[in-house]
Design an enzyme around this catalytic site. Structure first.
Site, short mmCIF file in Angstrom:
data_model
loop_
_atom_site.label_atom_id
_atom_site.label_comp_id
_atom_site.label_asym_id
_atom_site.label_seq_id
_atom_site.Cartn_x
_atom_site.Cartn_y
_atom_site.Cartn_z
N ILE A 1 -25.02 1.30 3.53
CA ILE A 1 -25.00 2.67 3.03
C ILE A 1 -26.39 3.26 3.26
O ILE A 1 -27.39 2.78 2.73
CB ILE A 1 -24.64 2.69 1.53
CG1 ILE A 1 -23.24 2.08 1.32
CG2 ILE A 1 -24.69 4.13 0.99
CD1 ILE A 1 -22.12 2.71 2.12
N THR B 1 -25.64 10.82 -0.70
CA THR B 1 -24.73 11.52 0.21
C THR B 1 -23.42 10.73 0.37
O THR B 1 -22.36 11.31 0.55
CB THR B 1 -25.37 11.80 1.59
OG1 THR B 1 -25.84 10.57 2.13
CG2 THR B 1 -26.53 12.77 1.46
N GLU C 1 -14.38 10.13 5.78
CA GLU C 1 -12.95 10.39 5.58
C GLU C 1 -12.26 9.31 4.75
O GLU C 1 -11.09 9.46 4.36
CB GLU C 1 -12.28 10.52 6.95
CG GLU C 1 -12.79 11.76 7.68
CD GLU C 1 -12.47 11.76 9.17
OE1 GLU C 1 -11.48 12.37 9.55
OE2 GLU C 1 -13.22 11.14 9.96
MO1 MOS Z 1 -12.38 14.68 11.49
S1 MOS Z 1 -10.48 15.28 11.12
O1 MOS Z 1 -12.16 13.24 12.31
O2 MOS Z 1 -13.01 15.93 12.41
#
Ligand code: MOS
Length: 744
Positions: free
Chosen positions: A633, A638, A709
């Site tokens: 990390i 962040t 993500e």
């Molecule tokens: Mo992201 S949806 O991988 O730009």
């Protein structure tokens, strides 16, 4: 709410505040449409009200009569624009549908752009432009007459005889799931400002990929890429929608050229639903065969995804779902359904979001069938190999489960649905896994170090909110042995060396790996690795000055190119001839995930409490605990922020977000932020993030797995599983809204 992680001694991992934080909170940060240009004209788009058909006539008279109107651009006077190749990999065009007519191929296709001296005049004239259409009946999506199906061309995992294993299994589960159309809805709208200086074009446009924008805009205009400069210092949300070239860019640039004047476009919120990409609706059929012990002997996952007529966009997340546990036999497939829609694209954790939602919902259903704790079911199927025998570079899934379960208080759960209640509120506890492929791409960077200990890092990355400038600065400080405050990071401009598209959560890994390389090259010239930072102010700074003095220079500069092992020519994915050359030309080469020798993924476990009103069926999510392991990390602050944001996206997918489409005319009906539901502060209560330590030296030199993500991936299934636990109602179509619980 978050628990404090121990503060590391080195630059890497420290919770440094973002470099650009002050600019952002004071309004000083300049986004693309804020950039001052001299004497701009303002553009307003006109989009098609029909989804399929043809323009039969354009009457400009009323529009031209509006004072201040400069020019109206339509398919009749924009023929110079080239057709750009559709690119599904983050470069290229976002869609093959690039013409402004006469053929209409989707709702909201751009059909004209009015340019005027003021925004108001352009808008007024756009309203007055009369375009007539010959309308045909469009196919809106799944089940629509006229929609055509074809197998997706991507290879998908298959191993053993899954059908036979299913038939022989002691316990069988078959279930179907669905996810809706969604739109990114970044708060920053889709904007483009084009400024020409003779034959040189400067584009201010929010972008996830500076060199993609530069090269693709050049391709669209038929000019040399070195004549285009793309600038995007800050991006106010993108989530996949600003990674490829959309048709507006060429149009604005051409208009500016023809008018010999800067042109600025800020598309409206509703236009944003049709002039860029979106997440198309998906369907899933899952079949699982298991032993009574919970061991899964057969896993089958078939997916269906909607796309446009011309383009084969798919996320094909069976590539991930089929590999996440030690399944016996696997069989997977993906079918594309072509309809009269714009081409979909990357959105917030593709490909895993829809596919892992289906997998993790099905596992919960299996656990219920087996009368087994859902965490135990994951443990029984946890494995250092997938069905095909491929091994993980590192896998900390059960560590995440153990830490999150402990923090959540999972052991106090009573398994029977509806058995936990407080007054009028039914309480449900559910959990699910999060997985995200670790991507990395070829990257370049320039680093300058002065004898006084100040450094400059230049990368054509851009700050889309992830904190990449900050972590790149931390990496430089670490390797150069200087304080973080002494590093300046310059980004968001195609004059700097290229880095990959900020997609697939690769930016930190890619940028940090190349910055590390450039810094190490400087230190090598200076006679060896930097002293650790804790001696700064004493030995190290003095040391640095002496090292420079010995070389007789006051500054050193290094340009570095980093190519990940798996992207090197003739290594496994041998398709990449020269990834650096391709990067300069606007095509990123992302590798990792399931594609290489090892399976490389970041992982997590999410535990959710829902409270559902027994009378009204109102659904609340009072708390989520997520534990995540993602290699090194770089910055705990962040990182935590990204997990928090991603879990909120997950709440959004689980309970709120869906773009409604009218099946009669294939048009979106809720194309605004009043009707397109997203969570507000009242929908988000207690979020806890646990950073589970993990070391993985195989993924990349920096040891970084992407996290942007990841936190989004398990949330929807965990909420759905908690809703089942609260009510005994299994909702298999997102979003879960109270009307779906009323039917029960
Ligand atoms: Mo992201 S949806 O991988 O730009």
């Amino acid at each position: 709410m978050s628990r404090a992680a121990p503060e590391p001694k080195t630059n890497m991992g420290r919770p440094e505040p973002r470099i650009e934080a002050r600019l952002k909170v004071t309004g000083e940060a300049r986004y693309a449409s804020d950039m001052p240009v001299h004497n701009p004209a303002f553009a307003f788009l006109v989009t098609s009200p029909v989804a399929k058909g043809e323009i039969t006539g354009i009457d400009r008279n009323d529009a031209k009569a509006v004072p201040g109107v400069v020019e109206i651009f339509t398919h009749e006077n924009t023929g110079e624009l080239k057709q750009l190749k559709y690119g599904s990999s983050g470069g290229g065009a976002a869609t093959s549908i690039q013409d402004f007519g006469p053929k209409i191929q989707h709702d909201g296709q751009i059909v004209a752009m009015v340019v005027a001296d003021t925004f108001e005049a352009a808008r007024e004239a756009a309203y007055r432009l009369k375009i007539s259409y010959r309308e045909e009946t469009p196919s809106a999506g799944f089940d629509a007459p006229g929609a055509t199906s074809a197998p997706d061309k991507k290879p998908v995992p298959k191993h053993g005889d899954a059908e036979k294993a299913f038939n022989e299994a002691e316990v069988k589960l078959e279930a179907a799931y669905g996810t809706p159309t969604q739109h990114h809805n970044p708060i920053e709208l889709f904007t483009t400002t084009a400024v020409w200086n003779n034959d040189e074009l400067t584009l201010y446009e929010p972008s996830q990929f500076m060199y993609g924008l530069k090269n693709n805009a050049a391709g669209k205009l038929g000019i040399k890429p070195d004549k285009v400069r793309a600038i995007s210092h800050f991006v106010g949300g993108a989530f996949g929608s600003k990674a490829q070239l959309t048709p507006r860019t060429g149009l604005v640039a051409l208009a500016a050229k023809k008018l010999n004047r800067p042109v600025k476009l800020v598309a409206t919120r509703d236009q944003g639903f049709t002039i860029a990409t979106y997440r198309a609706e998906t369907r899933h059929a899952i079949k699982i065969g298991a032993q009574k012990s919970g061991k899964i002997t057969s896993f089958q996952h078939e997916g269906w995804e909607v796309t446009s007529r011309p383009d084969n966009y798919s996320v094909a997340g069976v590539e991930d779902s089929a590999r996440m546990y030690g399944f016996g036999a696997v069989k997977t497939g993906v079918t594309l359904v072509h309809a009269d829609r714009n081409t979909p694209g990357f959105m917030r954790s593709p490909p895993v979001v829809p596919y892992i939602y289906a997998l993790e919902s099905a596992l919960d259903e299996l656990a219920v069938k087996l009368k087994m704790d859902p965490v135990d079911l994951r443990r029984v199927n946890d494995s250092m190999k997938d069905a095909t025998g491929k091994e993980w570079s590192s896998r900390s899934l059960m560590k995440c489960y153990d830490q999150a379960a402990d923090a959540f208080g999972w052991s106090k759960r009573s398994a029977e649905p509806g058995s936990m209640r407080e007054g009028d509120w039914l309480i449900g506890w559910g959990c699910a896994s999060a997985f995200y492929p670790t991507h990395i791409g070829a990257s370049t960077a320039r680093v300058k170090l002065n004898a006084d200990g100040h450094a400059v890092v230049q990368i054509a990355a851009h700050e889309i909110g992830t904190g990449v400038m900050t972590v790149a600065g931390q990496m430089a400080a670490e390797r150069l042995g200087i304080a973080f405050e002494q590093v300046r990071v310059e980004a968001g401009d195609s004059i700097y060396p290229p880095t990959p598209v900020a997609g697939g959560s690769n930016q930190t890994a890619s940028c940090c790996s190349v910055v590390m390389k450039a810094c190490d090259a400087i230190m090598a010239k200076l006679g060896g690795a930097a002293a650790p930072r804790e001696t700064v102010g004493g030995g190290a700074m003095k040391n640095l000055g002496e090292r420079f003095a010995r070389l007789g220079v006051s500054t050193l500069e290094e340009y570095a190119e980093f190519v990940p092992e798996a992207a090197k020519p003739n290594v496994i994915t041998s398709a990449f001839s020269d990834p650096i050359k391709k990067l300069y030309a606007g095509t990123p080469t992302l590798v990792g995930g399931s594609k290489g020798e090892k399976l490389m993924y970041a992982m997590g476990a999410e535990f959710v409490e829902v409270r559902i009103n027994a009378l009204t069926r109102e659904i609340r999510v009072p708390r989520i605990v997520g534990a995540f392991a993602a290699g090194r990390i770089m910055n705990t602050r962040t990182a935590r922020s990204q997990y928090l944001g991603a879990m909120i996206w997950g709440i959004s997918s689980a309970l709120h977000e869906a773009t409604e489409i009218d099946p009669r005319n294939a048009r979106y009906t809720n194309d605004n932020l009043a009707d397109y539901l997203i969570p507000v502060n009242a929908d988000v209560q207690q979020l806890e993030v646990i950073l589970v330590p993990e070391q993985d030296s195989l993924v990349n030199p920096a040891g970084v797995k992407g996290i942007g993500e990841l936190g989004n991936v398990g949330t929807a299934a965990a909420v759905a599983n908690a809703v089942y636990h609260a009510t005994g109602v299994r909702v298999r179509e997102l979003p879960i809204r109270l009307e779906k619980l009323l039917k029960a």
